[in-house]
Design a protein around this motif. Structure first.
Motif, PDB file in Angstrom:
ATOM      1  N   SER A  65       0.949  -1.005   0.122  1.00  0.00           N
ATOM      2  CA  SER A  65       0.013  -0.155  -0.157  1.00  0.00           C
ATOM      3  C   SER A  65       0.935   1.460   0.044  1.00  0.00           C
ATOM      4  CB  SER A  65      -1.027   0.075   1.201  1.00  0.00           C
ATOM      5  OG  SER A  65      -0.274   0.093   2.407  1.00  0.00           O
ATOM      6  N   LEU A  66       2.056   1.327   0.659  1.00  0.00           N
ATOM      7  CA  LEU A  66       2.744   2.338   0.529  1.00  0.00           C
ATOM      8  C   LEU A  66       3.208   2.722  -0.991  1.00  0.00           C
ATOM      9  CD1 LEU A  66       4.552   4.572   2.029  1.00  0.00           C
ATOM     10  CD2 LEU A  66       6.279   2.988   2.268  1.00  0.00           C
ATOM     11  N   ALA A  67       3.584   1.770  -1.560  1.00  0.00           N
ATOM     12  CA  ALA A  67       3.921   1.873  -3.066  1.00  0.00           C
ATOM     13  C   ALA A  67       2.763   2.662  -3.913  1.00  0.00           C
ATOM     14  CB  ALA A  67       4.142   0.528  -3.804  1.00  0.00           C
ATOM     15  N   VAL A  68       1.498   2.247  -3.723  1.00  0.00           N
ATOM     16  CA  VAL A  68       0.396   2.622  -4.249  1.00  0.00           C
ATOM     17  C   VAL A  68       0.177   4.135  -3.923  1.00  0.00           C
ATOM     18  CG1 VAL A  68      -2.299   2.385  -4.516  1.00  0.00           C
ATOM     19  CG2 VAL A  68      -0.869   0.337  -4.526  1.00  0.00           C
ATOM     20  N   ASN A  69       0.117   4.293  -2.644  1.00  0.00           N
ATOM     21  CA  ASN A  69      -0.017   5.896  -2.194  1.00  0.00           C
ATOM     22  C   ASN A  69       1.027   6.474  -2.725  1.00  0.00           C
ATOM     23  OD1 ASN A  69      -2.393   4.694  -1.041  1.00  0.00           O
ATOM     24  ND2 ASN A  69      -1.308   4.613   1.151  1.00  0.00           N
ATOM     25  N   LEU A  70       2.289   6.130  -2.562  1.00  0.00           N
ATOM     26  CA  LEU A  70       3.432   7.059  -3.178  1.00  0.00           C
ATOM     27  C   LEU A  70       3.131   7.296  -4.465  1.00  0.00           C
ATOM     28  CD1 LEU A  70       6.305   7.849  -2.834  1.00  0.00           C
ATOM     29  CD2 LEU A  70       7.102   5.555  -3.838  1.00  0.00           C
ATOM     30  N   ALA A  71       2.704   6.306  -5.329  1.00  0.00           N
ATOM     31  CA  ALA A  71       2.792   6.728  -6.838  1.00  0.00           C
ATOM     32  C   ALA A  71       1.802   7.672  -7.137  1.00  0.00           C
ATOM     33  CB  ALA A  71       2.370   5.489  -7.582  1.00  0.00           C
ATOM     34  N   GLY A  72       0.759   7.725  -6.314  1.00  0.00           N
ATOM     35  CA  GLY A  72      -0.474   8.946  -6.329  1.00  0.00           C
ATOM     36  C   GLY A  72      -0.301  10.114  -5.712  1.00  0.00           C
ATOM     37  N   SER A  73       0.961  10.446  -4.945  1.00  0.00           N
ATOM     38  CA  SER A  73       1.080  11.237  -3.956  1.00  0.00           C
ATOM     39  C   SER A  73       2.337  12.217  -4.311  1.00  0.00           C
ATOM     40  CB  SER A  73       1.128  11.056  -2.521  1.00  0.00           C
ATOM     41  OG  SER A  73       0.096  10.162  -2.257  1.00  0.00           O
TER      42      SER A  73
END
Length: 135
Positions: free
Chosen positions: A60-68
């Motif tokens: 989930s850190l990867a997903v949120n990082l990519a969108g932020s």
């Protein structure tokens, strides 16, 4: 248990490279850290040499990082430090690189503001596709 934990303050140097893998989402980017110090001889603040790190984020850190995160933004990165040795190049020179396996990443609020949006997952992240809603 015996890993070296570090916290770095710097800037995003490259675009986030996001991939869905068989082990779940993964993202990486290059992170630039430039120390500043007061030079008493010049009586002015001076930049030290810049160090570059490859930061890895998973799940989930990867997903949120990519969108932020975008290039040039100031971040605080916390995670495990890994130093890797690349195979010798054609001249036989040994090369080393530093990587951070991130546990937490956030914008540096000393340099600007941010608006947090909680993401609520509607199914378990290891059970196939994820559906997310911003709350």
């Amino acid at each position: 248990m015996y890993d070296t934990q570090v916290t770095l303050v710097g800037y995003v140097a490259t675009q986030v490279d996001y991939k869905d893998t068989v082990n779940g989402p993964s993202a990486r980017f290059r992170f630039a850290v430039t120390p500043r110090y007061y030079d008493r001889r010049k009586e002015a603040w001076t930049d030290g040499p810049t160090s570059f790190y490859t930061v890895w984020a998973r799940r989930s850190l990867a997903v949120n990082l990519a969108g932020s995160v975008s290039v040039g933004e100031p971040l605080v990165v916390h995670g495990r430090l890994r130093v890797r040795e690349d195979p010798p190049d054609g001249d036989g020179d040994r090369r080393f690189g530093a990587e951070i396996d991130a546990a937490a990443i956030g914008h540096d609020l000393n340099r600007g503001t941010a608006a947090f949006r909680r993401v609520v997952r509607t199914d378990h992240p290891l059970m196939g596709t994820q559906k997310a809603a911003v709350v």
